[in-house]
Design a protein around this motif. Structure first.
Motif, PDB file in Angstrom:
ATOM      1  N   VAL A   1       0.850  -1.201   0.000  1.00  5.59           N
ATOM      2  CA  VAL A   1       0.000   0.000   0.000  1.00  5.59           C
ATOM      3  C   VAL A   1       0.880   1.244   0.000  1.00  5.59           C
ATOM      4  CG1 VAL A   1      -1.861   1.211   1.204  1.00  5.59           C
ATOM      5  CG2 VAL A   1      -1.712  -1.291   1.352  1.00  5.59           C
ATOM      6  N   HIS A   2       0.544   2.206  -0.866  1.00  6.14           N
ATOM      7  CA  HIS A   2       1.266   3.481  -0.837  1.00  6.14           C
ATOM      8  C   HIS A   2       1.176   4.043   0.588  1.00  6.14           C
ATOM      9  CE1 HIS A   2       2.280   7.709  -1.537  1.00  6.14           C
ATOM     10  NE2 HIS A   2       2.982   7.235  -2.570  1.00  6.14           N
ATOM     11  N   ARG A   3       2.308   4.524   1.070  1.00  7.04           N
ATOM     12  CA  ARG A   3       2.406   4.927   2.478  1.00  7.04           C
ATOM     13  C   ARG A   3       1.277   5.895   2.886  1.00  7.04           C
ATOM     14  NH1 ARG A   3       6.633   3.750   5.653  1.00  7.04           N
ATOM     15  NH2 ARG A   3       8.011   3.353   3.866  1.00  7.04           N
TER      16      ARG A   3
ATOM     17  N   ARG B   1      -1.725   5.858   2.075  1.00  8.54           N
ATOM     18  CA  ARG B   1      -3.052   5.221   2.155  1.00  8.54           C
ATOM     19  C   ARG B   1      -3.086   4.056   3.145  1.00  8.54           C
ATOM     20  NH1 ARG B   1      -5.968   6.550  -2.406  1.00  8.54           N
ATOM     21  NH2 ARG B   1      -7.745   6.331  -1.004  1.00  8.54           N
ATOM     22  N   MET B   2      -1.976   3.810   3.850  1.00 13.50           N
ATOM     23  CA  MET B   2      -1.886   2.676   4.784  1.00 13.50           C
ATOM     24  C   MET B   2      -3.017   2.686   5.811  1.00 13.50           C
ATOM     25  SD  MET B   2       0.532   0.245   4.666  1.00 13.50           S
ATOM     26  CE  MET B   2       1.035  -0.246   6.336  1.00 13.50           C
ATOM     27  N   ASP B   3      -3.241   3.843   6.454  1.00 12.04           N
ATOM     28  CA  ASP B   3      -4.235   3.901   7.537  1.00 12.04           C
ATOM     29  C   ASP B   3      -5.619   3.513   7.041  1.00 12.04           C
ATOM     30  OD1 ASP B   3      -2.209   4.661   9.169  1.00 12.04           O
ATOM     31  OD2 ASP B   3      -2.795   6.780   9.317  1.00 12.04           O
TER      32      ASP B   3
ATOM     33  N   VAL C   1      -5.762  -0.362   6.430  1.00 11.21           N
ATOM     34  CA  VAL C   1      -5.778  -1.063   7.719  1.00 11.21           C
ATOM     35  C   VAL C   1      -7.133  -0.883   8.405  1.00 11.21           C
ATOM     36  CG1 VAL C   1      -4.784  -1.113  10.044  1.00 11.21           C
ATOM     37  CG2 VAL C   1      -3.280  -1.009   8.034  1.00 11.21           C
TER      38      VAL C   1
ATOM     39  N   VAL D   1       0.841  -5.502  10.379  1.00  4.46           N
ATOM     40  CA  VAL D   1       1.055  -4.180   9.779  1.00  4.46           C
ATOM     41  C   VAL D   1       2.550  -3.863   9.711  1.00  4.46           C
ATOM     42  CG1 VAL D   1       0.485  -1.725   9.930  1.00  4.46           C
ATOM     43  CG2 VAL D   1      -1.181  -3.450  10.687  1.00  4.46           C
ATOM     44  N   ASN D   2       3.030  -3.577   8.512  1.00  6.78           N
ATOM     45  CA  ASN D   2       4.415  -3.153   8.265  1.00  6.78           C
ATOM     46  C   ASN D   2       5.450  -4.099   8.888  1.00  6.78           C
ATOM     47  OD1 ASN D   2       6.565  -1.681   7.362  1.00  6.78           O
ATOM     48  ND2 ASN D   2       6.287   0.045   8.772  1.00  6.78           N
TER      49      ASN D   2
ATOM     50  N   ILE E   1       0.521  -6.312   5.627  1.00  4.94           N
ATOM     51  CA  ILE E   1       0.197  -5.070   4.912  1.00  4.94           C
ATOM     52  C   ILE E   1       1.448  -4.198   4.962  1.00  4.94           C
ATOM     53  CG2 ILE E   1      -1.399  -3.136   4.736  1.00  4.94           C
ATOM     54  CD1 ILE E   1      -3.403  -4.797   6.302  1.00  4.94           C
TER      55      ILE E   1
ATOM     56  N   PRO F   1       3.969  -1.015   3.513  1.00  3.71           N
ATOM     57  CA  PRO F   1       3.973   0.282   2.831  1.00  3.71           C
ATOM     58  C   PRO F   1       5.072   0.381   1.773  1.00  3.71           C
ATOM     59  CG  PRO F   1       5.053   0.481   4.949  1.00  3.71           C
ATOM     60  CD  PRO F   1       4.590  -0.949   4.844  1.00  3.71           C
TER      61      PRO F   1
END
Length: 498
Positions: free
Chosen positions: A299-301, A303-305, A308, A379-380, A399, A401
């Protein structure tokens, strides 16, 4: 079909040369959700039974292959009729032996029917030949390039979508003119055997046969010199074993193996409910046990939030439970060894300090001790963790970034597998640019997953995800050989001598 119900539930036999055959030895089929519960029994073929099936298919092949493709298609159309009548029963059996939710089990047999129809729509194309005309002064022959059936074909399917997966190869192999032996999975043989036997009963004896049994007795399905081809869907290691066995007899193979599919969300990805619903299904359908599920989400950094948060909202609604129970959205993993592996890679990520978020509650009562795993996101994570590098085949997803498009493509391709991938962007040109750089056999745009496959298009993997293609005319040609017949043209030959 003698739907024999024993004290332990459903019983299925072998189907060889137009006759049902029961065996003293049986495969006991366990319920993966309820420890100690037996769903039924399937016949366990001996090497002699396997040899009989190959002989029956070999005997049926000449007459079947001599028909035109349209004549075969007419018989195949009649053979699939009424397939839906027992679908509710078939789905209930498959849900119990596999663990999947009832709706998925119901769709399993529906997909076979759809794929069957799409294969038959190719009948006119199957016998098409190409003619190469003589070239005056150079090549004095008129050559016809045509296609010829291989002979006896073995099709081996896995536990996760056994009936649907047969639809990607079985109708194509039959339409191409081959006689077929189907080997359902040893841990989920019941529903598949029932469905395929009902079709086989309406075809000439020996054209379609069904063999169930222990793997150690199945060698003849691959190494018997009368078997021309094996089409195998399963794990990478399983594919390597099949290929090694096939090498002894130079049996050709199509291998549809595992994947480590990347879903790439670019900076302009659309993240509304419809798209997030698709992503959730692409990860968690069949409790994550689908070869073409998304296995790594990049995911482009910026748009991560959102990604998730979107997955979290859906995971909070997940209800683990029995596949036949109302309200269950996620069943158990099919095998205890797979549960142990998934538990292990989740624990490894936790031990490494990764941000692991788990959801849902493990069922209690008679489901306690079933192969259930709480769905999770990581996440990450560190990119060297097994949850990233290996195919999870369970309800957990990393997921990850990225900052640039080039980085996303590099990360997506940095893996052993090459089955499928997806690109999520509002811009069709970007989708084509990025999608065409992914090293895999099938790419979705703004979507991902088995339910969204174009069943007309050739499907298959690159790298260790296998080789060969199923579906479409390419899928028919995979079960044929190309043959050239060359006629000398005396006039052109004479012109060359002047």
């Amino acid at each position: 079909m003698s739907d024999q119900l024993t004290k332990s539930g459903v019983r299925t036999g072998l189907y060889i040369g137009g006759e049902e055959r029961f065996t003293d030895e049986v495969l006991t089929v366990a319920d993966p959700a309820k420890p100690g519960v037996v769903v039924g029994e399937a016949a366990a073929a001996s090497p002699a039974d396997v040899a009989d099936a190959v002989a029956a298919a070999k005997a049926a092949f000449p007459a079947w292959s001599a028909l035109s493709a349209t004549a075969r298609a007419a018989q195949m159309t009649a053979a699939i009729e009424g397939i839906a009548e027992a679908r509710d029963d078939d789905a209930a059996i498959l849900a119990q032996e596999n663990g999947k939710v009832r709706m998925e089990a119901w769709v399993d047999s529906l997909v076979l029917q759809i794929r069957w129809g799409l294969a038959l729509s190719l009948a006119e194309e199957v016998d098409a030949a190409k003619v190469l005309e003589p070239i005056t002064g150079a090549i004095p022959t008129r050559t016809t390039v045509a296609h010829q059936a291989l002979g006896v074909v073995t099709i081996i399917v896995p536990f996760n979508w056994p009936i649907a997966i047969l639809g990607a190869s079985l109708p194509h192999a039959l339409l191409a003119g081959n006689a077929v032996i189907v080997k359902p999975p040893p841990t989920t043989p019941l529903a598949t055997t029932r469905v395929i036997q009902r079709i086989a009963e309406k075809l000439p004896a020996g054209v379609l046969n069904v063999i169930t049994g222990l793997d150690e007795n199945m060698g003849g399905l691959i190494q018997n010199p009368d078997v021309a081809k094996v089409c195998f869907t399963g794990s990478v290691n399983g594919g390597k074993r099949i290929m090694e066995m096939a090498s002894k007899s130079l049996t050709r193979v199509t291998l549809e193996l595992g994947g480590n599919d990347a879903a790439v969300f670019l900076e302009d990805a659309i993240l509304d409910d419809a798209h997030l619903d698709r992503l959730y299904a692409a990860i968690y359908d069949t409790t994550g046990q689908i070869c073409m599920n998304a296995k790594r989400v990049f995911v482009h950094r910026s748009r991560m939030d959102e990604v998730v948060a979107g997955l979290t909202a859906r995971l909070e609604q997940a209800k683990l439970g029995y596949g036949l129970d109302e309200g269950t959205t996620m069943g158990p993993l099919h095998q205890s060894a797979q549960k142990a592996f998934v538990d292990e890679i989740i624990q490894e990520a936790k031990d490494a300090g990764a941000d692991v978020r788990e959801f849902g509650e493990l069922p209690a009562g008679d489901l306690a001790g079933g192969n259930f795993v709480r769905p999770a996101i990581v996440v990450n994570p560190d990119l060297n963790l097994r949850v990233v590098t290996q195919e999870q085949f369970g309800p957990v997803i990393p997921i990850i970034p990225f900052d640039t498009e080039e980085e996303a493509v590099r990360l997506a391709n940095d893996t052993w597998g090459g089955l499928c991938g997806s690109v999520w962007t509002a811009n069709p040109e970007t989708a084509n640019r990025v999608g065409s750089q992914l090293v895999c056999g099938y790419v979705w745009v703004n979507d991902h997953g088995a339910t969204r496959l174009d069943l007309r298009a050739p499907f298959g993997g690159m790298k260790q995800s296998g080789f060969g293609r199923e579906q479409g005319i390419e899928g028919v040609r995979a079960f044929q050989d190309t043959r050239s017949i060359s006629h000398l043209d005396p006039e052109v030959l004479a012109s060359m001598h002047h």
